[in-house]
Design a protein around this motif. Structure first.
Motif, PDB file in Angstrom:
ATOM      1  N   ASN A  14       1.306  -1.439   0.168  1.00  0.00           N
ATOM      2  CA  ASN A  14      -0.113  -0.384  -0.257  1.00  0.00           C
ATOM      3  C   ASN A  14       1.188   1.432  -0.031  1.00  0.00           C
ATOM      4  O   ASN A  14       0.338   2.708  -0.010  1.00  0.00           O
ATOM      5  N   ILE A  15       2.197   0.948   0.339  1.00  0.00           N
ATOM      6  CA  ILE A  15       2.772   2.448   0.312  1.00  0.00           C
ATOM      7  C   ILE A  15       4.269   2.124  -0.577  1.00  0.00           C
ATOM      8  O   ILE A  15       4.872   0.417  -0.103  1.00  0.00           O
ATOM      9  N   LEU A  16       4.944   2.308  -1.645  1.00  0.00           N
ATOM     10  CA  LEU A  16       6.180   3.082  -1.980  1.00  0.00           C
ATOM     11  C   LEU A  16       6.977   3.921  -1.147  1.00  0.00           C
ATOM     12  O   LEU A  16       6.392   4.381  -1.165  1.00  0.00           O
ATOM     13  N   SER A  17       7.853   3.310  -0.390  1.00  0.00           N
ATOM     14  CA  SER A  17       8.570   3.724   0.557  1.00  0.00           C
ATOM     15  C   SER A  17      10.212   4.514  -0.471  1.00  0.00           C
ATOM     16  O   SER A  17       9.827   3.687  -1.323  1.00  0.00           O
ATOM     17  N   ALA A  18      10.747   5.246   0.422  1.00  0.00           N
ATOM     18  CA  ALA A  18      11.656   5.489  -0.467  1.00  0.00           C
ATOM     19  C   ALA A  18      12.778   5.225  -0.657  1.00  0.00           C
ATOM     20  O   ALA A  18      13.130   3.963   0.650  1.00  0.00           O
ATOM     21  N   ASP A  19      13.540   4.759  -1.661  1.00  0.00           N
ATOM     22  CA  ASP A  19      15.208   3.478  -1.978  1.00  0.00           C
ATOM     23  C   ASP A  19      14.555   2.026  -2.093  1.00  0.00           C
ATOM     24  O   ASP A  19      16.134   1.371  -0.970  1.00  0.00           O
TER      25      ASP A  19
END
Length: 511
Positions: free
Chosen positions: A149-154
């Protein structure tokens, strides 16, 4: 005594249950195995494996096993170094349908040859930074059908060789602006079937991206800043979103874009500059929207456009002049609109148009001779399900009987509009012409643009000649005036000199 018997029975039951559990575990261990695939397939298949099995199995992964496929596995959590198998040369790892929920940092360390990773159809919730440490050769990752549900940084930072990333059919609603950092070689990104509503600044680093799929999301507003650095894009899919308008110059930097799909949205406004800069665009799909008007010069920069689909909108008028500046246009689809009039406007022809679809509109009559005269290469005209007069079909059959041209006026289907048995509202002035006269008229109409060009060229030539003549007359007059002025000055000087001499002589005589 009964109590002792009961306790003894319970003890025996617990012992039996424990024995059964041990037996089940042993049985599962016996069922876990890896085996060669068919000869020449270079595939090893591991069945019923758990996370720790791969490092403990006696099976040897060598150059004969380029692909490792997991079947009916229960992996749940991929710990760090789960596939750090000595001597392996695995290039393709298929862990689909393996009940994976969590992937730890360095989970794939040891797979130094890995190029394709398939994690589809699992229960993965997130991709954390450091997940792909140690696997720099991966070119393809498939995370389709998970619960992210979330694409996190890096999250994909280490995948410097990645060319295709499939995140289709997750629950992605939020994307960090640095989620795709490091993906300098990414060419294909599939984010379809998610819950994305805003993509501003998300794709700034993807300068090699060629295909972007954002279909079936919740995007409603485009702000003109989403795709500033995507100069390599060849195809963008926005179909099945909630977009209401397209800002001017939204796609201005996409000079290489060939296909743009904006179908199944809520677009009700197109600005004159909405498609500026799309010089290489070949296919534009605007079907299933609420477009009521196409402004002048909207399509003026689409020099390579071949297919234009504006079907299933609310247009009421079609004007040839709006599309005559598209030299490569071959297919034009205006079906399922509210078109009542087909107007021949402008002086230029639609030179390469092959197919024109006006089916399922409200057209009551069409001046087909004038229309066809602007379409020198037309081979198919669809006018079915309109309000056309019944005698039109016979007239058109006679007119086109010697041509390789196909037209459809009525469908032989139940519920389809056949024809309207009433006087034609707009009488076709060519309707009663003989075949020969009709051909002459058509040739004259098709030559209209050429005649206009000749007339404009002639007019410009005459103007240039007149300007040149005026300039010559002006220069000649100027030179004559200048010459006369010089002569007059000289004469006056001479007259003054003679008078002075005569006065001096008179004075001398008096003395």
């Amino acid at each position: 005594m009964n109590a002792y018997k009961f306790l003894g029975f319970v003890s025996l039951w617990l012992l039996a249950a424990q024995t059964d559990a041990v037996y089940v575990r042993l049985s599962n261990m016996d069922m876990m195995k890896c085996s060669y695939g068919e000869r020449g397939s270079l595939t090893a298949t591991c069945v019923n494996a758990t996370t720790h099995y791969f490092k403990s199995t006696p099976y040897r992964f060598d150059h004969l096993d380029e692909t490792l496929r997991c079947v009916n596995c229960t992996l749940q959590t991929l710990e760090s170094g789960s596939f750090d198998i000595s001597g392996n040369q695995i290039r393709n790892l298929d862990l689909s349908r393996s009940l994976i929920k969590t992937i730890r940092q360095k989970a794939f360390v040891g797979l130094i040859f890995l190029e394709r990773l398939i994690l589809a159809n699992n229960e993965i919730e997130s991709i954390y930074p450091g997940t792909f440490i140690g696997v720099k050769k991966i070119s393809y990752v498939n995370l389709e059908n998970n619960t992210i549900n979330i694409l996190s940084a890096d999250g994909f930072l280490e995948l410097i060789s990645l060319q295709e990333l499939n995140l289709r059919n997750n629950h992605i609603a939020n994307i960090a602006t640095s989620a795709f950092n490091g993906l300098v070689k990414l060419k294909i990104l599939d984010l379809s079937y998610n819950e994305i509503s805003d993509v501003k600044g998300v794709f700034n680093n993807l300068t090699s991206l060629e295909v972007l799929d954002l279909s079936y999301n919740k995007i409603s507003n485009l702000k003109g800043e989403e795709f500033e650095n995507l100069t390599s894009l060849l195809e963008v899919r926005f179909n099945h979103n909630f977009i209401t308008s397209i800002p001017a110059e939204e796609f201005f930097n996409m000079s290489a874009l060939r296909r743009l799909d904006l179908s199944f949205n809520s677009i009700n406004k197109i600005m004159a500059g909405s498609f500026w800069g799309l010089y290489a665009l070949e296919d534009l799909d605007l079907s299933y929207n609420n477009i009521a008007e196409v402004p002048q010069k909207t399509m003026q920069s689409l020099h390579n456009l071949q297919h234009l689909n504006i079907s299933n909108n609310v247009l009421s008028v079609f004007q040839t002049g709006l599309y005559s500046g598209l030299p490569q246009l071959r297919v034009l689809n205006f079906s399922n609109n509210a078109i009542e009039e087909v107007e021949v406007t402008g002086v230029f022809s639609m030179e390469n148009l092959d197919t024109l679809d006006f089916s399922r509109n409200n057209i009551t009559d069409v001046d087909y001779v004038t229309l066809i005269s602007r379409l020198p290469k037309i081979s198919y005209l669809n006018l079915e399900d309109n309000l056309l007069p019944c005698d039109l079909e016979k007239d058109m059959e006679q007119y086109f009987e010697e041509d390789n041209f196909k037209f459809i006026l009525y469908r032989n289907m139940q519920g389809a509009v056949k024809c309207v048995d009433k006087p034609i509202v707009k009488q076709n002035k060519h309707r009663n012409l003989s075949r020969k006269d009709s051909l002459v008229a058509a040739e004259g109409a098709s030559g209209g643009s050429s005649a206009a060009h000749i007339w404009i060229f002639t007019l410009i030539t005459i103007i240039l000649i007149l300007i040149g003549a005026l300039y010559y007359i002006q220069m000649r007059t100027y030179r004559e005036l200048q010459s006369f002025s010089i002569k007059r000055t000289t004469s006056e000087v001479q007259l003054i000199s003679s008078a002075d001499l005569e006065a001096r002589d008179n004075d001398y005589l008096k003395e």
